[in-house]
Write an enzyme that holds these catalytic residues in place. Sequence first.
Site, mmCIF file in Angstrom:
data_model
loop_
_atom_site.group_PDB
_atom_site.id
_atom_site.type_symbol
_atom_site.label_atom_id
_atom_site.label_comp_id
_atom_site.label_asym_id
_atom_site.label_seq_id
_atom_site.Cartn_x
_atom_site.Cartn_y
_atom_site.Cartn_z
ATOM 1 N N GLU A 68 4.781 3.454 -5.721
ATOM 2 C CA GLU A 68 3.770 2.422 -5.467
ATOM 3 C C GLU A 68 4.031 1.109 -6.192
ATOM 4 O O GLU A 68 3.100 0.425 -6.594
ATOM 5 C CB GLU A 68 2.379 2.935 -5.830
ATOM 6 C CG GLU A 68 1.918 4.082 -4.945
ATOM 7 C CD GLU A 68 0.448 4.423 -5.111
ATOM 8 O OE1 GLU A 68 -0.088 4.132 -6.187
ATOM 9 O OE2 GLU A 68 -0.140 4.975 -4.168
ATOM 10 N N GLU A 77 1.223 10.618 0.305
ATOM 11 C CA GLU A 77 -0.034 10.952 -0.376
ATOM 12 C C GLU A 77 -1.206 10.613 0.530
ATOM 13 O O GLU A 77 -1.127 9.661 1.306
ATOM 14 C CB GLU A 77 -0.207 10.139 -1.671
ATOM 15 C CG GLU A 77 0.759 10.481 -2.769
ATOM 16 C CD GLU A 77 0.521 9.673 -4.042
ATOM 17 O OE1 GLU A 77 -0.639 9.282 -4.300
ATOM 18 O OE2 GLU A 77 1.492 9.428 -4.766
HETATM 19 C C1 GAL Z 1 -1.845 7.258 -5.996
HETATM 20 C C2 GAL Z 1 -0.738 7.528 -7.000
HETATM 21 C C3 GAL Z 1 -0.840 8.919 -7.611
HETATM 22 C C4 GAL Z 1 -2.245 9.179 -8.035
HETATM 23 C C5 GAL Z 1 -3.123 9.025 -6.850
HETATM 24 C C6 GAL Z 1 -4.549 9.369 -7.169
HETATM 25 O O1 GAL Z 1 -2.010 5.912 -5.781
HETATM 26 O O2 GAL Z 1 0.506 7.404 -6.382
HETATM 27 O O3 GAL Z 1 0.016 9.042 -8.691
HETATM 28 O O4 GAL Z 1 -2.584 8.281 -9.032
HETATM 29 O O5 GAL Z 1 -3.081 7.689 -6.400
HETATM 30 O O6 GAL Z 1 -5.232 9.584 -5.971
#
Ligand code: GAL
Length: 746
Positions: free
Chosen positions: A388, A453
Site C-alpha cells: 500500500e 485484501e
Molecule cells: C490494509 C493493510 C493491512 C491492514 C488492513 C486492516 O490497508 O494493508 O495491513 O492494516 O488494512 O484492514
Amino acid sequence: MERKVMNFNIDWLYIPENTSDGDKVYCDESGFEKISLPHTNKILPHHYFNEDDYRFVSWYRKHFRIDKKYEGKKIYVHFEGVMTIAKVYVNGNYVGEHKGGYTPFELDITNYIKYGDNDNLIAVQVDSNKHPEIPPEGYIVDYMLFGGIYRNVFIKIVNEFHIKDVYFVVDKLDKYSAEVLISTTLQGTKINGSKILTEIINKDGEVCSSSIIDVEEIEKEIIQKIKIDNPLTWHPDHPHLYSVVVKLIVNNTVLDDYTFKTGLRTVYFGDDGKFYINGEPLKLRGLNRHQTFPYVGGAMPDRVQRKDADILKYELGLNYVRTSHYPQAVSFLERCDEIGLLVFEEIPGWQHIGDNEWKHIAKENVKEMILRDRNHPCIFMWGVRINESLDDHEFYTQTNKIAHTLDRSRPTGGVRYLRDSEKLEDVFTYNDFIYNLEGKIQLPNHSKYLVTEYLGHMYPTKSYDNLQRLINHARLHALIQDKQYGIPNMAGASGWCAFDYNTTSAFGSGDNICYHGVSDIFRLPKFAAHFYRSQADPQLYGAYVFIASYLIPSFEEENGDKLLIFSNCDSVSLYINNKFLKLLSPNRVDFPSLPHPPFEVSLKEVGIDYMDVRVNNAEISAIGIINGIEVAKHTLRPYDKPYKLILKSDDTELYADGGDCTRVTVAVVDRNDSVLPYANIPVIFEINENGELIGENPLTLEAGRGAVYVKSKRKTGKITLKAKSPYVFDESKIELNLKNVEYLFL
Ligand code: GAL
C-alpha cells in the site's frame, strides 16, 4: 565429507540488557538466563501492552565445541531471522551484522573457531529498538515486530570447495513428462576433475531421473536439464513432492551434497485474467496471515509454524495465503509445500517508503527472500512493492528487475490501494476496501488482477461480539467471495485476514489487537472461519456443515429467526428435536457463484415458532447430504450452566530442547459439551516442573475459549498441565511426552 547442517538452537544464554562486555569471551554470565531458540526478548500479555516493552537491546551467548575432524573445513552460522539488528561475535571477534528481522543471513566463522576440546563462544547483540532506517519502520505500521533471535539458527560445515546454492525451475510440464533446469552455484577453489551429479528422487526413495556434468568454470552457474517421465505434479489438491539431491563429486568422493524437496508445477496468470497451475485455471481463495502469536510475537518453533499452515488449509479450507507483509518462517513454507497451500510472499513494508538507505535494505530483502524461497512449489508470486505504498518508478523498476533476474518462473505483484497507480509488476494486486460493507468488490481494471485484501478494518469483529455481528461478519466474507467467484477474469481474492493480531497503538481496538481475523489471536474460529471451511471440496477435504448461530433466548431479538448454515453439501436437512422439518437447498439467489453457497432459512417458514424452541428446550440440527447420503451434522442445543473445561493440545509429544512448544486450547462447556459463548470465566493453570507455561495465568476466556502454549525445558519425562476454574466442578488435565534430543547437536 558431505555437508553437515546442525541444529544450533539449544542452550543459549540470554540477558535482556545491553551489557557492556556481552561480546567478550570473559563476561560475567551469572545474570544470564538459560534459554533455547526460537526466543522472544520479552513475553507479553496477549493484549494491552506497550510496543516499547520489547524495544531494547539484549545479548545472546552460546558456548560450543567443534570436533577436530572439521579442521580445514568451512564453518558457517546461519540465522533464519533476528529482529531487528544482529551483530555477531565469535570468540571476541566481530564477524558481521544484519539489518532487518524477516530475512536470513549467514556468516563465515571459520577463521575464529578453535577445535577439539576448546570452548568457542558466539555472542549476538540483538537490537530490537525502533529503526526508522529499516523496513517496515519509518512511519506507523499496523503490526508489531517484537524482538529476539526468534527463528532457528544452524551451523553448516562444508568443504572449502562446496555448493553455494541450487535453483530449480520447471521448464516444461505435461501429463507425460517434465523438463526441469537445475542451476548450481559453487564456491571455493575448484578441484580438477570435479563433477555435479543431480538426482531427482520420488517419494518412495527411487531415483527417477539424474544427470552428471563436469565442472568447467565455477564462476558461472552449472546448468543441468533433466527430464522426468510420468511426472506426479504438484497442485493444492495433490501436492506431490520430489527430493532433489545435488552432489559435488571428485574422484568418486562426494565433496558436498545439497538436498531439498520441491514439486513439479507451472504457474502463470493468463491474459484472460485467470490464474493457471499446470495449465489449468484455479480460482484463488485465500486470507492474509501475520506470523505473530500471542505472548511471544513471531518466536514459535517449527511445530507451531507448521500448524498454522494446517489451520489455513484444513480448518479454513483455503487454497492460498498471502504472507502479509514479509517473508515468513521456512518451516511454514515447507508445510505449505507438503499440504498444497499456495503462497503469495512479499517483502517487509507497510505504506511507508524511506530514504536511499531504507530502499537499499528493501532491495536486499527482495534478494534474500527470493534466494531463500525460490525452490518452494507453494510460492506462485513475489510481492516486490511495499504494501500500500505510493508509486516510486525507479525503486519499483529495480525491485521488479531483481525479482525477474533471480527467478524467471514466477510473476511479480505489488500490493496497492490506489487503482490508478503505476503497474510495473506482472500482476495488478489490489487491496479493495471500497464496497465491502455492501458485500462487493470492484471489477478488474487490469487483465491480470488479484484482490489481495478486503473487509478487515471495515468490519472488525471480536469472537465475543454479539451474535448479529458475528453473523454479519461471516456473511460479508461469503458475499465478497461470491462476487469474486462471479468474475471469471479475476484470478482470486484473499480477505483481511486469517487471525487477529497484535498491533501498534495507532491501530486496532485500543488494546493492541486488530480484530480483523476470521479466527481469533489463538487461531480459534469465529463464524466467518466456518464459511471459508465450507468452500473446500467435500470429496477431498471432507463434508462440512455449521449453523452460524447460538441457541440462546435473545436469538429472536437480534437476528429474527433466520438461520445461516455453511456447508459444502448438496443439501441440508433441518431437524428440531430429531423431527424432520425441511430439506434445504443452497441460497443461489444471494450467492450465485460460490462453489458452496450458504443455506438460509427462517424458522417461521418451516412452521416453527421460535418461542416453541425456547419453551420446549428444543435442539436444532443441520444434516449435510451428498448424493442422498447423510455425511455431516451440526447440532445447536439450549445452553446449560458451565460444567467443565475441555483442554486440547495440538500435539502429544514435544522435543525436550527447551524451545519446542505447542498450543493448548481451553473451552468451557456445559453438560452437552456446547461451548458457552458468554462464559468469560477465569481459568487457572498448573504445570509440573518439566514444562513451562507461556500465557496468562489465570487466563480469562473470551467467547468461552482461549489458549496457552506449553513449552519444553531441557528435561525428559512428561509435562502435566491442569486447568481449573471456580465456575466448574472438576479439574481438567492433559499430559505431553518429552522426547530426547541427542540428534540435535554435534
Ligand atoms: C490494509 C493493510 C493491512 C491492514 C488492513 C486492516 O490497508 O494493508 O495491513 O492494516 O488494512 O484492514
